[in-house]
Design a protein around this motif. Structure first.
Motif, PDB file in Angstrom:
ATOM      1  N   SER A  89      -6.432  49.214   8.197  1.00 48.33           N
ATOM      2  CA  SER A  89      -6.339  48.863   9.608  1.00 48.33           C
ATOM      3  C   SER A  89      -7.251  49.780  10.404  1.00 48.33           C
ATOM      4  O   SER A  89      -7.661  50.844   9.927  1.00 48.33           O
ATOM      5  CB  SER A  89      -4.895  48.989  10.104  1.00 48.33           C
ATOM      6  N   LEU A  90      -7.557  49.352  11.617  1.00 47.18           N
ATOM      7  CA  LEU A  90      -8.402  50.140  12.508  1.00 47.18           C
ATOM      8  C   LEU A  90      -7.559  51.070  13.363  1.00 47.18           C
ATOM      9  O   LEU A  90      -6.419  50.758  13.715  1.00 47.18           O
ATOM     10  CB  LEU A  90      -9.209  49.207  13.406  1.00 47.18           C
ATOM     11  N   ARG A  91      -8.133  52.212  13.698  1.00 49.02           N
ATOM     12  CA  ARG A  91      -7.486  53.133  14.636  1.00 49.02           C
ATOM     13  C   ARG A  91      -8.058  52.821  16.017  1.00 49.02           C
ATOM     14  O   ARG A  91      -9.274  52.981  16.255  1.00 49.02           O
ATOM     15  CB  ARG A  91      -7.761  54.586  14.228  1.00 49.02           C
ATOM     16  N   LEU A  92      -7.179  52.390  16.925  1.00 48.31           N
ATOM     17  CA  LEU A  92      -7.620  51.838  18.194  1.00 48.31           C
ATOM     18  C   LEU A  92      -6.980  52.524  19.392  1.00 48.31           C
ATOM     19  O   LEU A  92      -5.900  53.120  19.288  1.00 48.31           O
ATOM     20  CB  LEU A  92      -7.260  50.341  18.271  1.00 48.31           C
ATOM     21  N   ALA A  93      -7.643  52.391  20.515  1.00 48.88           N
ATOM     22  CA  ALA A  93      -7.010  52.623  21.817  1.00 48.88           C
ATOM     23  C   ALA A  93      -7.003  51.281  22.523  1.00 48.88           C
ATOM     24  O   ALA A  93      -7.921  50.470  22.352  1.00 48.88           O
ATOM     25  CB  ALA A  93      -7.780  53.653  22.640  1.00 48.88           C
ATOM     26  N   PHE A  94      -5.970  51.041  23.310  1.00 47.49           N
ATOM     27  CA  PHE A  94      -5.927  49.828  24.136  1.00 47.49           C
ATOM     28  C   PHE A  94      -5.959  50.248  25.590  1.00 47.49           C
ATOM     29  O   PHE A  94      -5.254  51.180  26.005  1.00 47.49           O
ATOM     30  CB  PHE A  94      -4.665  49.010  23.860  1.00 47.49           C
ATOM     31  N   MET A  95      -6.756  49.544  26.393  1.00 50.72           N
ATOM     32  CA  MET A  95      -6.924  49.886  27.801  1.00 50.72           C
ATOM     33  C   MET A  95      -6.768  48.616  28.624  1.00 50.72           C
ATOM     34  O   MET A  95      -7.560  47.673  28.510  1.00 50.72           O
ATOM     35  CB  MET A  95      -8.306  50.510  28.026  1.00 50.72           C
ATOM     36  N   GLY A  96      -5.714  48.552  29.430  1.00 46.33           N
ATOM     37  CA  GLY A  96      -5.454  47.361  30.235  1.00 46.33           C
ATOM     38  C   GLY A  96      -4.335  47.612  31.212  1.00 46.33           C
ATOM     39  O   GLY A  96      -3.640  48.631  31.126  1.00 46.33           O
ATOM     40  N   THR A  97      -4.143  46.677  32.134  1.00 44.79           N
ATOM     41  CA  THR A  97      -3.154  46.903  33.189  1.00 44.79           C
ATOM     42  C   THR A  97      -2.228  45.719  33.454  1.00 44.79           C
ATOM     43  O   THR A  97      -1.018  45.858  33.355  1.00 44.79           O
ATOM     44  CB  THR A  97      -3.876  47.334  34.484  1.00 44.79           C
ATOM     45  N   PRO A  98      -2.723  44.505  33.811  1.00 46.92           N
ATOM     46  CA  PRO A  98      -1.814  43.430  34.224  1.00 46.92           C
ATOM     47  C   PRO A  98      -1.211  42.677  33.051  1.00 46.92           C
ATOM     48  O   PRO A  98      -1.474  42.969  31.876  1.00 46.92           O
ATOM     49  CB  PRO A  98      -2.737  42.518  35.049  1.00 46.92           C
ATOM     50  N   GLY A  99      -0.413  41.645  33.384  1.00 47.92           N
ATOM     51  CA  GLY A  99       0.194  40.813  32.360  1.00 47.92           C
ATOM     52  C   GLY A  99      -0.825  40.135  31.472  1.00 47.92           C
ATOM     53  O   GLY A  99      -0.580  39.930  30.275  1.00 47.92           O
ATOM     54  N   PHE A 100      -1.971  39.773  32.029  1.00 47.01           N
ATOM     55  CA  PHE A 100      -3.055  39.172  31.244  1.00 47.01           C
ATOM     56  C   PHE A 100      -3.431  40.089  30.087  1.00 47.01           C
ATOM     57  O   PHE A 100      -3.696  39.621  28.973  1.00 47.01           O
ATOM     58  CB  PHE A 100      -4.264  38.943  32.162  1.00 47.01           C
ATOM     59  N   ALA A 101      -3.451  41.408  30.326  1.00 46.23           N
ATOM     60  CA  ALA A 101      -3.802  42.379  29.287  1.00 46.23           C
ATOM     61  C   ALA A 101      -2.637  42.625  28.328  1.00 46.23           C
ATOM     62  O   ALA A 101      -2.844  42.856  27.138  1.00 46.23           O
ATOM     63  CB  ALA A 101      -4.238  43.695  29.932  1.00 46.23           C
ATOM     64  N   ALA A 102      -1.416  42.575  28.840  1.00 42.58           N
ATOM     65  CA  ALA A 102      -0.244  42.837  27.993  1.00 42.58           C
ATOM     66  C   ALA A 102      -0.160  41.842  26.845  1.00 42.58           C
ATOM     67  O   ALA A 102       0.241  42.191  25.728  1.00 42.58           O
ATOM     68  CB  ALA A 102       1.028  42.803  28.831  1.00 42.58           C
ATOM     69  N   ALA A 103      -0.546  40.587  27.082  1.00 46.55           N
ATOM     70  CA  ALA A 103      -0.533  39.584  26.011  1.00 46.55           C
ATOM     71  C   ALA A 103      -1.468  39.992  24.878  1.00 46.55           C
ATOM     72  O   ALA A 103      -1.162  39.803  23.694  1.00 46.55           O
ATOM     73  CB  ALA A 103      -0.925  38.221  26.574  1.00 46.55           C
ATOM     74  N   SER A 104      -2.619  40.567  25.215  1.00 48.59           N
ATOM     75  CA  SER A 104      -3.562  41.034  24.192  1.00 48.59           C
ATOM     76  C   SER A 104      -3.002  42.221  23.422  1.00 48.59           C
ATOM     77  O   SER A 104      -3.149  42.316  22.196  1.00 48.59           O
ATOM     78  CB  SER A 104      -4.894  41.422  24.851  1.00 48.59           C
ATOM     79  N   LEU A 105      -2.361  43.137  24.138  1.00 46.66           N
ATOM     80  CA  LEU A 105      -1.752  44.294  23.470  1.00 46.66           C
ATOM     81  C   LEU A 105      -0.725  43.830  22.442  1.00 46.66           C
ATOM     82  O   LEU A 105      -0.658  44.358  21.320  1.00 46.66           O
ATOM     83  CB  LEU A 105      -1.108  45.215  24.499  1.00 46.66           C
TER      84      LEU A 105
END
Length: 310
Positions: free
Chosen positions: A2-18
């Motif tokens: 697996s990849l070691r990642l950081a996730f960067m986002g704020t609204p609900g649109f981004a939460a779905a990706s997380l």
């Protein structure tokens, strides 16, 4: 692996990706989101949708005011990431941050680039009368949404779409694009396609004054503007009432045949004349009240034929 990642986002649109990235089994070393802000009438501090989901997933969350601070950048570099996944984060990343992950920073954007680079691609696509849009994951560069495209998915825009309904479809489609992209990135099989030099448009932020309905425009353009601004900030007009003008938001309208002075009410069911043709207002919201269908709105707020809307 697996990849070691950081996730960067704020609204609900981004939460779905997380949620999709976490479900794909990658190691999320850190989640970055905007700090808590006062919201609502009580002005209580509220965590962003991404912050709330990260907490439920047990992921470490960071909320720097600025990603240009030396301490923030040093901590980001120390994570020794394979990549960073960015979705509507709300901050511009400096070059040092873009260079920190081994495979760079990837960004999900809600348009078919280079069309509608910038802050409001979903609204602008509908407002412009586009028939198709999409989501793309690109390799981030210092320029505004200029990086090469890594993965893409097209999405049709229906006549019944508002910015809200299209947002929700793009949110799901975009989130589902991440596992495929990251799997290809891990295999080393991603191919980057440079953006075309022609067809560049910019999706500038919507202003409050821009949301005022311009009845002198053709009916199709008026209807597109109304749909593109629904539910937020909401296209609006002023209605003269006994106690003075009242602001009314329109959440949906459709073009119809009709002639009259732009802004003139043509019948008893909210057919309004435009510069060419007319629009039927079907979903409205009077100031301080909830959204209503036209029939319900008219029971409490008469709008007789011949009235001129501002």
């Amino acid at each position: 692996m697996s990849l070691r990642l950081a996730f960067m986002g704020t609204p609900g649109f981004a939460a779905a990706s997380l949620a999709e990235i976490a479900g794909a089994g990658h190691e999320i070393a850190a989640v970055y989101t905007q700090p808590e802000r006062p919201r609502g009438r009580g002005q209580a501090s509220v965590k962003t949708p991404v912050h709330q989901l990260a907490g439920q997933l047990g992921l470490p969350v960071f909320t720097p005011e600025s990603f240009r601070d030396e301490d923030v950048l040093a901590a980001f570099e120390a994570l020794e990431l394979d990549a960073a996944c960015v979705v509507a984060y709300g901050q511009i990343l400096p070059q040092r941050a873009l260079d920190a992950p081994r495979l760079g920073c990837l960004n999900l954007h809600a348009s078919l680039l280079p069309r509608w680079r910038g802050a409001a691609p979903i609204q602008r696509a509908i407002m412009a009368g586009d028939e198709i849009t999409g989501v793309q994951i690109m390799q981030m560069e210092a320029g505004l949404d200029t990086g090469p495209v890594l993965m893409s998915e097209t999405v049709p825009i229906h006549d019944t779409d508002t910015a809200g309904s299209l947002h929700d479809r793009l949110m799901v489609t975009g989130a589902q694009l991440w596992p495929r992209t990251l799997a290809a990135l891990e295999r080393g099989s991603l191919s980057a396609r440079p953006q075309a030099e022609e067809g560049v448009t910019y999706a500038r932020k919507i202003t409050r004054e821009e949301a005022r309905i311009d009845w002198t425009r053709p009916a199709g353009e008026v209807a597109d503007a109304i749909r593109g601004l629904s539910p937020f900030p909401g296209a609006w007009f002023e209605l003269q009432a006994p106690r003075g003008p009242v602001r009314v938001k329109v959440h949906f309208a459709a073009p119809e045949r009709g002639e009259g002075t732009p802004g003139e009410v043509l019948d008893e069911r909210l057919l309004i004349a435009c510069g060419r043709g007319a629009v039927r207002l079907t979903r409205l919201q009077r100031e301080g009240r909830g959204v209503m269908e036209a029939e319900e709105f008219l029971r409490g707020t008469p709008v007789p034929p011949g009235l001129q809307l501002g």
